[in-house]
Design a protein around this motif. Structure first.
Motif, PDB file in Angstrom:
ATOM      1  N   ALA A 240       0.830  -1.202   0.000  1.00 20.40           N
ATOM      2  CA  ALA A 240       0.000   0.000   0.000  1.00 20.40           C
ATOM      3  C   ALA A 240       0.871   1.262   0.000  1.00 20.40           C
ATOM      4  O   ALA A 240       0.621   2.216  -0.733  1.00 20.40           O
TER       5      ALA A 240
ATOM      6  N   ARG B 177      -3.406  -0.506   8.078  1.00 26.33           N
ATOM      7  CA  ARG B 177      -3.346  -1.939   7.786  1.00 26.33           C
ATOM      8  C   ARG B 177      -2.476  -2.628   8.829  1.00 26.33           C
ATOM      9  O   ARG B 177      -1.621  -1.977   9.438  1.00 26.33           O
TER      10      ARG B 177
ATOM     11  N   GLN C  96       3.935   5.410  -5.681  1.00 30.67           N
ATOM     12  CA  GLN C  96       4.086   5.196  -7.134  1.00 30.67           C
ATOM     13  C   GLN C  96       3.048   6.004  -7.910  1.00 30.67           C
ATOM     14  O   GLN C  96       3.381   6.667  -8.900  1.00 30.67           O
TER      15      GLN C  96
ATOM     16  N   ASP D 109       9.600   3.257 -15.195  1.00 30.84           N
ATOM     17  CA  ASP D 109      10.277   4.104 -14.196  1.00 30.84           C
ATOM     18  C   ASP D 109      11.694   3.599 -13.931  1.00 30.84           C
ATOM     19  O   ASP D 109      12.637   4.379 -13.803  1.00 30.84           O
TER      20      ASP D 109
ATOM     21  N   TYR E 134      13.367   2.808   0.278  1.00 31.93           N
ATOM     22  CA  TYR E 134      12.478   3.965   0.501  1.00 31.93           C
ATOM     23  C   TYR E 134      11.015   3.549   0.546  1.00 31.93           C
ATOM     24  O   TYR E 134      10.177   4.319   0.964  1.00 31.93           O
ATOM     25  N   ARG E 135      10.705   2.340   0.080  1.00 37.65           N
ATOM     26  CA  ARG E 135       9.325   1.909  -0.111  1.00 37.65           C
ATOM     27  C   ARG E 135       8.634   2.780  -1.151  1.00 37.65           C
ATOM     28  O   ARG E 135       7.560   3.324  -0.931  1.00 37.65           O
ATOM     29  N   LEU E 136       9.330   2.957  -2.280  1.00 36.59           N
ATOM     30  CA  LEU E 136       8.779   3.697  -3.409  1.00 36.59           C
ATOM     31  C   LEU E 136       8.482   2.697  -4.518  1.00 36.59           C
ATOM     32  O   LEU E 136       9.384   1.984  -4.961  1.00 36.59           O
ATOM     33  N   GLY E 137       7.246   2.634  -4.950  1.00 40.97           N
ATOM     34  CA  GLY E 137       6.903   1.734  -6.036  1.00 40.97           C
ATOM     35  C   GLY E 137       7.336   2.319  -7.374  1.00 40.97           C
ATOM     36  O   GLY E 137       7.192   3.519  -7.605  1.00 40.97           O
ATOM     37  N   LEU E 138       7.912   1.491  -8.243  1.00 40.34           N
ATOM     38  CA  LEU E 138       8.316   1.951  -9.568  1.00 40.34           C
ATOM     39  C   LEU E 138       7.783   0.992 -10.623  1.00 40.34           C
ATOM     40  O   LEU E 138       7.809  -0.222 -10.427  1.00 40.34           O
ATOM     41  N   SER E 139       7.328   1.538 -11.749  1.00 47.01           N
ATOM     42  CA  SER E 139       6.925   0.693 -12.871  1.00 47.01           C
ATOM     43  C   SER E 139       8.186   0.274 -13.629  1.00 47.01           C
ATOM     44  O   SER E 139       9.267   0.826 -13.399  1.00 47.01           O
TER      45      SER E 139
ATOM     46  N   GLU F 221       4.055   1.537  -0.993  1.00 47.13           N
ATOM     47  CA  GLU F 221       4.784   1.661  -2.259  1.00 47.13           C
ATOM     48  C   GLU F 221       3.879   2.154  -3.380  1.00 47.13           C
ATOM     49  O   GLU F 221       4.244   3.053  -4.142  1.00 47.13           O
ATOM     50  N   LYS F 222       2.680   1.592  -3.456  1.00 46.66           N
ATOM     51  CA  LYS F 222       1.765   1.973  -4.543  1.00 46.66           C
ATOM     52  C   LYS F 222       1.222   3.393  -4.344  1.00 46.66           C
ATOM     53  O   LYS F 222       0.997   4.123  -5.304  1.00 46.66           O
TER      54      LYS F 222
END
Lengths: 486, 95
Positions: A343, B91, A349, B23, B15-20, A345-346
């Motif tokens: 959650a 969560r 993003q 990206d 960092y807990r950064l989501g990348l495609s 990370e998204k």
């Protein structure tokens, strides 16, 4: 009489206090101007029309009672990274698109107490990261002098809004040039005060050792008036400095006799536009005619290293500051999972745009194990050398004068895919944030109808000197009186 | 020197950064390019130069520990993506 929206603060104040004009009339003139120019300029994220009319009515009451400050009843714009209670504050980011602050930034509180009429919240590069507003996740602002060009950034909406007459002044924030560069691009005055001079409580943090709030106005006197209202120590910001605030309108004599001005040669960089070079040199000659002693041979040898220092320190601090956007307390939150890490990370993003992600990655890299010493610590040490250079220069000179940016406003899209080219747009302004000293950009000419800004830099807390020089220059030139064709 | 795919993913993960996928490729290209331009700092002699963390001389700002009203709960929680009673609802942290 000139169009009301073209008035300066001090001109409007005169008309308001002599009852030749009401704040409601002035506000309606600005709102009418907004309706006319906003479809092309797009300076504003949120228009606060009802608030404006209500505040204007209150201001008229205060004026009738004689309870007036120089800003009472004057329409203003606030960059959308400063918290406004009950009015959404987006940072031009998807992640804060629906955020409604439960409190006012100190500057908003101070201006409201002074009688501000808030016309709206202005567009910026997302989280103030950029030099053109093209990084806004909402839309791009257009330069009122040529709608195909950028207004500069990150405070592009504030600069374009004041230039186009949507309000009489605005606030922006400046981390590496984000007030001065757009001021130069839009032909208005923009000040980056001394670090610590203006409270940052309620300013959404980008790079905490560099960020500072500053005004956009049509002339130097107006800038002094806004600084009188927003400066000073704030117990809510432990980096605000408990220095007394002088009356910044004092000492605007128009005379520069005895003033020592240095011209650091490193700021006349390779790749600088010829017209910018000649306009700034002509402006410096004017300062000489006004009585200043000019030394053309000043050297600040570490200037070429400032860009690298800045783009290590600012993203490092940003990566720490932006870690708070995790989708749990406010802002956008990714909901399609029960997994906490996914959650988070998204959320980031989809919530952050490309430049913000790029800087988070750069900053995280520079701070990560194995690279900290080589990047972050090294940049902090070179920062010391840059500071010392400025300190040494200010032992000899009252002020330094440079171009604000190496070029006139560029075309929308021209640099959007090349971050390094975009970063170079701030090459003349970011050393000033690194050193923590004040800098002002004032209109100093045009090239093919596009504005050129001159930057004046002083030692810490020398804002009065910057206003004195700017005001004197504006007594003998009329660049600042030119208005865009929109 | 171009960053490897693994390095980019490592930075994003800490960092807990989501990348495609896109990206990740862009980051490899652009961040490597930017880092190359930082090499210029290596030529500066910083022996015995202390680091500057910020530019003013203030240190350790203290204040008296006086209670004062907090922000109104309803206004703060109005921004919460999820709430339960007077709490932010998160969560599970431990599975």
């Amino acid at each position: 009489m000139t169009d009301l929206y073209n008035l300066t603060i001090h001109e409007a104040h005169e008309l308001l206090t002599t009852k030749k004009l009401s704040s409601v009339e002035l506000t309606q003139a600005c709102l009418a101007r907004v309706k006319k120019v906003e479809p092309g300029v797009r300076a504003m994220v949120t228009l606060t029309e009802e608030t404006a009319i209500q505040q204007a009515r209150e201001a008229d009451k205060r004026i009738a009672e004689g309870k007036v400050t120089p800003l009472t009843g004057i329409p203003a714009l606030i960059k959308d990274n400063m918290c406004t209670k009950g009015i959404r504050t987006t940072c031009s980011s998807k992640i804060l698109e629906t955020f409604i602050p439960p409190y006012n930034a100190t500057v908003v509180e101070k201006l409201t107490a002074a009688g501000m009429v808030l016309i709206g919240k202005t567009n910026l590069d997302e989280f103030a990261m950029g030099s053109s507003t093209e990084n806004s996740a909402l839309f791009t602002t257009h330069n009122p002098w040529d709608l195909e060009r950028v207004p500069g950034g990150s405070s592009g909406g504030s600069a374009a809004g004041v230039a186009a007459g949507e309000a009489l002044y605005a606030l922006g924030s400046d981390t590496g040039g984000s007030v001065r560069q757009p001021a130069g691009f839009c032909n208005v005055v923009g000040l980056k005060p001394t670090y610590g001079r203006v409270s940052r409580y309620g300013l959404v943090a980008f790079a905490s050792s560099l960020d500072q709030i500053g005004p956009f106005t049509k002339d130097a006197l107006d800038c002094a008036l806004v600084m009188n209202a927003i400066s000073g120590h704030d117990p809510n910001d432990s980096t605000s400095v408990p220095e007394p605030v002088p009356d910044y309108t004092h000492g605007l004599t128009g005379d520069l006799k005895g003033m020592k001005i240095g011209i650091p040669k490193e700021y006349f960089v390779k790749g600088m536009q010829v017209e910018v070079d000649s306009a700034i040199k002509a402006a410096i000659k004017k300062l000489k005619e006004l009585g200043a002693q000019v030394d053309w041979e000043v050297s600040l040898p570490h200037t070429p290293h400032a860009l690298a220092v800045y783009y290590i320190i600012a993203p490092s601090e940003a990566s720490a500051n932006l870690a708070r956007y995790d989708g749990s307390k406010y802002g956008y939150s990714y909901k399609e999972t029960d997994n906490m890490w996914e959650a988070m990370e998204k959320t980031r993003q989809y919530g952050f745009g490309a430049e913000v992600k790029r800087r988070i990655m750069l900053g995280t890299y520079a701070l990560s194990a194995g690279y900290y010493d080589a990047y972050y610590l090294k940049a902090q040490k070179v920062r010391t050398l840059i500071r010392r250079e400025f300190e040494a220069a200010f032992e000899k000179y009252d002020a330094l004068v440079t171009p604000t940016s190496p070029t006139v406003p560029f075309k929308i899209g021209e640099k959007a895919d090349d971050p390094l080219q975009m970063y170079l747009s701030d090459v003349c302004t970011l050393p000033i944030n690194i050193a923590g000293v004040p800098g002002i950009s004032i209109p100093a000419g045009f090239a093919n109808g596009l504005p050129i800004g001159m930057q004046i830099i002083g030692k810490p807390f020398s804002e009065p000197t910057l206003f004195k020089i700017s005001h004197a220059y504006q007594q003998v030139t009329d660049w600042h009186k030119k208005r865009p064709p929109v | 020197m171009k960053l490897s795919r693994e390095e980019v993913i490592h930075i994003a993960t800490i960092y807990r950064l989501g990348l495609s996928e896109e990206d990740i490729e862009k980051a490899r290209e652009q961040i490597s390019n930017i880092l190359e331009n930082f090499e210029i700092l290596k030529e500066v002699d910083t022996t015995n130069v202390p680091p500057t963390a910020q530019s003013i001389n203030l240190q350790n700002i203290m204040r008296d520990d006086v209670p004062h009203p907090s922000l109104p709960m309803e206004e703060v929680l109005a921004n919460a993506p999820a709430r339960e009673e007077d709490f932010f609802k998160l969560r599970p942290v431990l599975e």
